[in-house]
Structures are given as C-alpha cells and as structure tokens.
Design an enzyme around this catalytic site. Structure first.
Site, PDB file in Angstrom:
ATOM      1  N   THR A  14       0.819  -1.215   0.000  1.00  0.00           N
ATOM      2  CA  THR A  14       0.000   0.000   0.000  1.00  0.00           C
ATOM      3  C   THR A  14       0.852   1.264   0.000  1.00  0.00           C
ATOM      4  O   THR A  14       0.477   2.276  -0.592  1.00  0.00           O
ATOM      5  CB  THR A  14      -0.949  -0.012   1.209  1.00  0.00           C
ATOM      6  N   ASP A  91       0.398  -6.769   4.846  1.00  0.00           N
ATOM      7  CA  ASP A  91      -0.193  -8.094   5.050  1.00  0.00           C
ATOM      8  C   ASP A  91       0.840  -9.138   5.477  1.00  0.00           C
ATOM      9  O   ASP A  91       0.546 -10.018   6.283  1.00  0.00           O
ATOM     10  CB  ASP A  91      -0.906  -8.567   3.774  1.00  0.00           C
TER      11      ASP A  91
END
Ligand code: DAS
Length: 335
Positions: A14, A91
């Site tokens: 991200t 993640d």
C-alpha cells in the site's frame, strides 16, 4: 561528517500504491517515487533508492524474502549504507521482518515499514512512516538490534511484531512485550533492548521444503491432517489453543502420529500473546505435557506464522531434528 547514508528498498504494498479510476489501489511506485514524495528525507539523511519488487504483499514468498535479504546485503555494501529501510505491504510485513531478523548478520539497522492508507487517500500514512523508519535506521540506538518494524511512530522488534488491526494506522502491535521504542518529535527513542534473535543459516533459493500451518478450533476432528501427510510437507506448525492444547481427536489422529514420526511438528499458541505452557496440564491426550512427551516442539514466544517462517528456513537448510528442537528452544523464555 555528512548525513547518514540510508537505503530505501521498495517492495510494493500500500505504501507504493496509487488509486485507479474506480478508487481501488495497486502497488505501482518504486523507491525513487517514495523518496520524491518525502523530499524532507534529504534533511535528515543521504537517501539511496532501490526498487526490489513491486508486489502486493500477499504474493510475497519465502524466496522473495530470501532474495530481498541478499539484495540488502549488496545494497549496504555497494552504497556504504549506515542503515536500510524496507518498504513493503503490511499483510506479510511481520513475516518479511522476521525473515530478515533471522538472517541479518550485521549491526547496520534494517527497518521495515509500510502504510495502511495509500498515497491517494486523505491522511496517507506512508510518508510519515517512511520518515520515522529512515530516522530509526539512521539512529545509533538501532544498531545491533536486528530487524525493527516501524509504523505509526512506534518501534517494534521484528521477533514480536504482528499486524493487530486490519485497517487502522495503529495496525502493528507487539502483544507479548509491547513496542521497544517510539519516535518523539521525529527522534527515535529505544528504551527497551531485546536480546538479539538467534541467527539461522541462509538456505538456497528456491526453497523447496514446504511447511504447513493449521490452526485448531472447537470441535476440530483432525480431518485436514491427512492432506498434510499427502502433501509431502517438510514440517507442520499447529496453532493450538491458549496454553498449547489440541483436541484429543487431533492429538490421537493416525495422520498426526504419522507426521510426528516423519517431520518436525511445532506447536504455537493461537492466543494473541504469551507462550505455550510446559508443565501445567496432563492426563488428556492434547495437553501440553502429553504433546511434548510425544515429540511436539514448542514455538516458545513465536506466533504461528513466525514459527512457520523459522521451520521453513531450518528444514530448507537441512537442519537435523535435534537442531530444529534446539533452535526453537532459544525462542522460549520458559525454563
Ligand atoms: N494490505 C495492503 C498493505 O497494507 C496490501 C499489501 O499488503 O500489499 O500494504
């Protein structure tokens, strides 16, 4: 003396993502783009940018983490770096950080960071996290601590850090011990110094040894265990109940017996912090003492994903069963 030379190794996630027309984000930016978005980094460091990969972090593999580590060694040597920052997706950030922590054999700080809000969002946290990570990598206080994870102005030891929230900028926690430090007015402060994570041998890439991870649940009858046997895994990590317990139907399952006889089986706690017990319960098949007697190895303070990273590296490097047991023993504080 010039400013500290800090490498920025970008891996996607991200922090490197920008939005498309429909508002969804995709990792596209490289290290030079991240640096351009935070020009003030040149006031606190002499930054060097290198793009390693541009992946969404669910797709990062152990091989990617091993290649990253090798690339960081070259980066530090080629650019004479005082510290290095890895930007990647949140993640798998904890697994990437822990892999580096297990392999990093230098005092030069290696700091991983990411972002929860991509660059197109109001309040994007990537530039702030990158700035905090660069300041930490440049700090003499971070030398010799192995891999650190910096997010939201907190400094975590990679060995304890986990993603604890799916969408808040305060996403990372170290449930068992808390963060080791923080940033105050941009200055890294590290009051707590954890003992250095034991280093392990670097296996050859690609890693062919696969390690399975199963988490138990109320009413688990062990139905997935035969798939682990059939899958030819080199080891199994089981996420047991709080104190390190399994249902009798799992502990006494023939496939569990077969796995115990053929591959290392490591037991982590599915509870969010602490260690599996060693000497509290007996008299039922899945108690921690019965499991230990049958050869199950405690993951100590490692959560299941980290135990899986460690077991993968050990089995890939051809570590003996006794060596695997001895290495995991070093991750436990219990006698
Ligand atoms: N969850 C996103 C992130 O925080 C995507 C990813 O991990 O790559 O970076």
């Amino acid at each position: 003396m010039g400013l500290p030379r800090i490498g920025i190794a970008a891996c996607g996630g991200t922090i490197a993502a920008t939005a498309s027309g429909d508002g969804t984000a995709t990792p596209r930016l490289g290290a030079a783009d991240l640096l351009d978005a935070a020009p003030w980094l040149r006031d606190i460091s002499d930054p060097q940018a290198r793009t390693v990969m541009t992946k969404a972090s669910p797709d990062i593999t152990v091989d990617d983490a091993l290649r990253l580590c090798a690339e960081l060694v070259d980066f530090v040597r080629d650019e004479r770096l005082d510290g290095v920052v890895v930007t990647s997706g949140t993640d798998t950030l904890e697994e990437v950080a822990f892999t580096l922590d297990l392999l990093w054999d230098a005092d030069v700080p290696v700091v991983v960071t990411g972002a929860i809000r991509n660059a197109s969002k109001p309040g994007a946290d990537g530039p702030a996290n990158l700035t905090a990570a660069v300041a930490t990598a440049a700090s003499p206080a971070a030398r010799g601590l192995g891999a650190l994870l910096v997010m939201n102005d907190q400094i975590h030891a990679a060995r304890y850090a986990r993603k604890g929230n799916s969408g808040n900028v305060a996403a990372f926690v170290s449930p068992t011990i808390g963060p080791v430090g923080y940033l105050a007015e941009g200055v890294p402060v590290i009051p707590m110094r954890v003992s250095r994570t034991p280093r392990v041998e670097t296996p050859a890439v690609p890693v062919t040894a696969r390690v399975a991870l199963l988490t138990t649940f109320m009413g688990d009858d062990g139905a997935l265990l035969p798939a682990v046997v059939a899958g030819g895994f080199a080891g199994l990590v089981v996420g047991g109940f709080g104190g390190g317990h399994l249902p009798a139907a799992v502990a006494e399952h023939p496939a569990f017996e077969e796995l115990l006889a053929t591959v290392p089986v490591v037991l982590a706690s599915r509870a969010n912090s602490g260690e599996p017990l060693r000497a509290t319960y007996s008299g039922f098949a899945g108690s921690e003492t019965e499991l230990a007697r049958r050869g199950v190895i405690s993951a100590g303070s490692l959560d299941a994903p980290k135990a899986r990273v460690l077991l993968t590296l050990l089995t890939a490097a051809g570590q003996s069963p006794d060596g695997v047991r001895a290495t995991f023993r070093r991750f436990s504080a219990l006698p």
